[in-house]
Design an enzyme around this catalytic site. Structure first.
Site, mmCIF file in Angstrom:
data_model
loop_
_atom_site.group_PDB
_atom_site.id
_atom_site.type_symbol
_atom_site.label_atom_id
_atom_site.label_comp_id
_atom_site.label_asym_id
_atom_site.label_seq_id
_atom_site.Cartn_x
_atom_site.Cartn_y
_atom_site.Cartn_z
ATOM 1 N N GLU A 63 0.823 -1.201 0.000
ATOM 2 C CA GLU A 63 0.000 0.000 0.000
ATOM 3 C C GLU A 63 0.865 1.262 0.000
ATOM 4 O O GLU A 63 0.607 2.202 -0.734
ATOM 5 C CB GLU A 63 -0.915 -0.018 1.232
ATOM 6 C CG GLU A 63 -1.817 1.188 1.390
ATOM 7 C CD GLU A 63 -2.879 1.267 0.298
ATOM 8 O OE1 GLU A 63 -3.090 0.251 -0.389
ATOM 9 O OE2 GLU A 63 -3.457 2.348 0.128
ATOM 10 N N ASP A 64 1.889 1.288 0.818
ATOM 11 C CA ASP A 64 2.606 2.540 1.063
ATOM 12 C C ASP A 64 4.025 2.611 0.502
ATOM 13 O O ASP A 64 4.707 3.613 0.691
ATOM 14 C CB ASP A 64 2.681 2.804 2.578
ATOM 15 C CG ASP A 64 1.292 3.028 3.160
ATOM 16 O OD1 ASP A 64 0.400 3.426 2.390
ATOM 17 O OD2 ASP A 64 1.099 2.792 4.356
#
Ligand code: MN
Length: 726
Positions: free
Chosen positions: A76-77
């Site tokens: 996700e990051d």
């Protein structure tokens, strides 16, 4: 700060064969890709995956779970790809991390939609691997522990979501400590005023209470050990969230301090020894009737087993005592994870686990019938919340139902067909109305008839998600059948007047052509439905058949923009009162006949939906309103608030406060100071210390309303402020 070595030690302690090298690799990898990133607290980002892995270590989860937790935010990051994770950590870890990422990644227009849809995806994902859900819960728990670093609005939203979804999920999975901590964190963020009030009152008598707890622990231990039982007795102060819940549910005051205490007896011995302990305690102190609960004979749906009783203690005070074996105690604290941890394989788990998960599969079945994510959420929420009763079939099988369930709920719990055709009910041998409220221990018998079909008024009293979703579904199908019939009748008549035959047009295929020309890609049935709701006037179809253009100067053919059609359809008749605009735009147009759902009292700023009604323009409901789910989605139409016309609308709020003199004056002053008109006030006070006030206010939008509600919740003595609908 939690260190990787602490986590590794903890895991190796309960699982000596865990893959230490793999966990180390995950830690190093996570540290590398998150390098330079920070949490809002200012700490390095790595703290978060470490804490999440630590929580899962507390749950005694396996190495794959710990590895996935360390990596849970990498897709996700960071720039990490799924392939990379799969290559380094294997397909199982990649599957779990990917599942977690998908849950977080879907973008929707409104927060509510995002929440509903995410939840649905989460259910689907976690039904494939329970570890996905446990990591998600641990992730949320750490975020809740660090909530104070967020801006107030975001914190509030996340706390709300936690209360609505993650607390019930943790409850459903039977992980009690997690549920309590999530609930406590969320409650503190949502109701700071009530927290302050309760903790202030609690500190006043802290020493006295500590002495009392010690004394009771000693007394209970002595009685049970004299009776030959090997026990450990604990006493504790309940969490503020649960004290608050109790105050409201039972109309208690915080000052009645003994009710905020709970004692737990943990026995080394077989389950039967719990009843022996109960007998000894009841012999020493008088039990409070109706407070005894046997979750040993009738375990809760989440698997919780224990005996609960409340006795009148040595000072005439009430003391709650929970009795269970050490095995049951471990189950109650760790729920599903307590069973999971000894499993080395990726099998589906024991039969017990399967049972715990049957509700999950049930949810997934419903979601196939319910296409609207909001509706799904609404249905699920109702089932997630605790509060259940046990009733019996005539053959003695136990059926679990939510509190206040009716025979209809029971019928649907047996089978959806039994529900759909339910025509009568007997409870304990006596005929009862279908809206009869069932209580624990009832034996219920259902009569069915194939002439019966679900009725709209059943929705007023059913309480289970299953009954509600089946009833709505069936009503909608019936309504659609009726409107197709009606549309067909209207067109047959109108066409005949102009010399056309509907049946001949249908045979020749011209009707299909007409349908898809009028509504893009529609079939005959959809055309009939549109005619019956007045979305397309019959005259327009006759004109199209004749190959004519409409009479009016503006062309009214199929290519005409939607808002033009609505403008002509619902042109608002001039009203003698001179009452102004509704403040609503339908398909971008303002002067359309609009009514508001009395059920949900929508306010400018609320998310709204319109529904076309026969001959009465458009009815506007709040997006989350329960009525929305009963209406045919075919009739749905986009509406917005008109930003240029602020029309005040009536809303109701409920305030619960300690009934101190002068508090009413303070509240009404606060409302008036915000330049809001009060239309009516209803006050009901009880002989305890609480006053419940319902105010009808004229407010121009949600921003104003939220501001004044916040202001009101700061008034000293106010315990809660809620907006109420219908
Ligand atoms: Mn996270």
């Amino acid at each position: 700060m939690l260190r990787f070595n602490d986590i590794a030690d903890r895991v190796l302690d309960y699982s000596p064969n865990a893959d230490l090298e793999l966990m180390q690799r995950a830690y190093v990898f996570s540290a590398k890709v998150h390098e330079g990133q920070e949490r809002l607290s200012g700490e390095p980002y790595l703290v978060h995956p470490l804490e999440v892995a630590g929580i899962l270590g507390d749950l005694r989860m396996d190495d794959i779970t710990i590895v996935s937790a360390l990596l849970h935010d990498t897709l996700e990051d960071t720039l990490t790809t799924r392939e990379e994770i799969e290559r380094i950590f294997g397909d199982k870890v990649a599957f779990i991390v990917d599942g977690l990422t998908k849950i977080a990644r879907i973008e929707f227009t409104s927060a509510r939609e995002r929440q509903a849809e995410n939840f649905r995806k989460m259910l689907i994902a976690m039904s494939k691997d329970i570890r996905i859900l446990l990591i998600k819960l641990a992730d949320r728990l750490h975020n809740m522990r660090t909530l104070e670093h967020l801006e107030e609005e975001a914190a509030h939203r996340i706390a709300q979501e936690t209360m609505e979804i993650y607390v019930p999920l943790a409850h459903r999975l039977g992980i009690r400590w997690m549920m309590q901590e999530l609930e406590e964190c969320a409650f503190r963020a949502l109701h700071p005023q009530a927290v302050e009030e309760i903790s202030r009152q609690l500190t006043g008598s802290r020493d006295e209470r500590a002495r009392y707890i010690e004394e009771m622990i000693g007394a209970i231990s002595a009685i049970l050990e004299e009776g030959g039982l090997k026990v450990e007795v604990k006493g504790r102060l309940k969490e503020i969230a649960s004290i608050h819940r109790k105050m409201h549910a039972q109309d208690l005051d915080v000052d009645q301090i003994y009710d905020v205490l709970a004692f737990r007896v943990v026995i080394e011995g077989p389950p039967e020894s719990c009843y022996a302990a109960l007998g000894l305690i009841h012999a020493a102190w008088r039990p409070v009737p109706s407070r005894f609960k046997d979750y040993l004979g009738n375990p809760k749906q989440n698997g919780y087993k224990s005996l609960h009783t409340t006795v009148i203690g040595p000072y005439g005070e009430r003391a709650e005592v929970q009795i269970r074996t050490s095995e049951m105690d471990r189950d109650a604290e760790y729920g599903i994870s307590a069973h999971w941890k000894y499993k080395a394989t990726d099998q589906d788990g024991t039969e017990e686990d399967q049972k715990r998960f049957s509700w999950l599969r049930q949810l997934l079945e419903w979601q196939r019938e319910l296409s609207d994510p909001h509706e799904f959420l609404d249905t699920v929420k109702m089932d997630l919340f605790p509060g259940e009763i046990f009733v019996f079939t005539p053959r003695g099988e136990v059926i679990n139902l939510p509190r206040r369930a009716s025979p209809i709920d029971f019928a649907y719990a047996i089978h959806s067909e039994v529900g759909n055709e339910c025509s009568g009910a007997r409870v304990n041998g006596k005929m009862v109305p279908l809206r009869h409220v069932l209580v624990d221990g009832d034996t219920v018998e259902i009569a069915t008839s194939d002439k019966q079909s679900p009725r709209k008024d059943w929705l007023e009293f059913v309480v289970s998600g299953k009954a509600r979703s089946h009833i709505r579904h069936s009503i909608r199908v019936n309504e659609r059948v009726r409107s197709i019939q009606l549309g067909r009748e209207i067109l047959t008549r109108e066409f005949r007047k102009s010399g056309f035959s509907l049946s001949r047009l249908a045979e020749s295929g011209e009707l299909d052509g007409l349908a898809s020309a009028q509504i893009k890609g529609a079939n005959q049935d959809e055309l009939f439905a549109a005619v019956s709701y007045g979305k397309i006037p019959a005259s327009q179809l006759v004109a199209a058949l004749k190959g004519e253009k409409a009479q009016e100067p503006e062309a009214r053919d199929a290519g005409e923009p939607l808002q033009e059609r609505f403008r002509s359809l619902f042109r608002k008749r001039p009203e003698p009162t001179g009452s102004d605009s509704s403040g609503i735009l339908v398909g971008g147009v303002g002067d359309v006949m609009v009514r508001f759902g009395g059920c949900c009292d929508p306010l400018p700023g609320d998310d709204v939906l319109g529904f076309v009604t026969r001959g009465r323009g458009v009815t506007v409901h709040a997006r989350g309103c329960a009525r929305v789910f009963e209406l045919d989605p075919q009739r749905r139409i986009d509406v917005q608030w008109d930003a240029e016309k602020a029309v005040p609308r009536k809303v109701s709020i409920r305030i619960t406060s300690r009934d101190r003199t002068g508090i009413l004056a303070k509240i009404t002053n606060t409302i008036s100071a915000a330049s809001i008109n009060i239309s009516t006030v209803k006050v009901s006070a009880d002989d305890k210390d609480h006053s419940i006030q319902t105010y009808e206010l004229w407010v121009s939008n949600t921003k104003v309303l939220n501001a004044v509600m916040k202001e009101l919740s700061r008034v000293k003595g106010v315990l809660s402020v809620d907006r109420i609908r219908g």
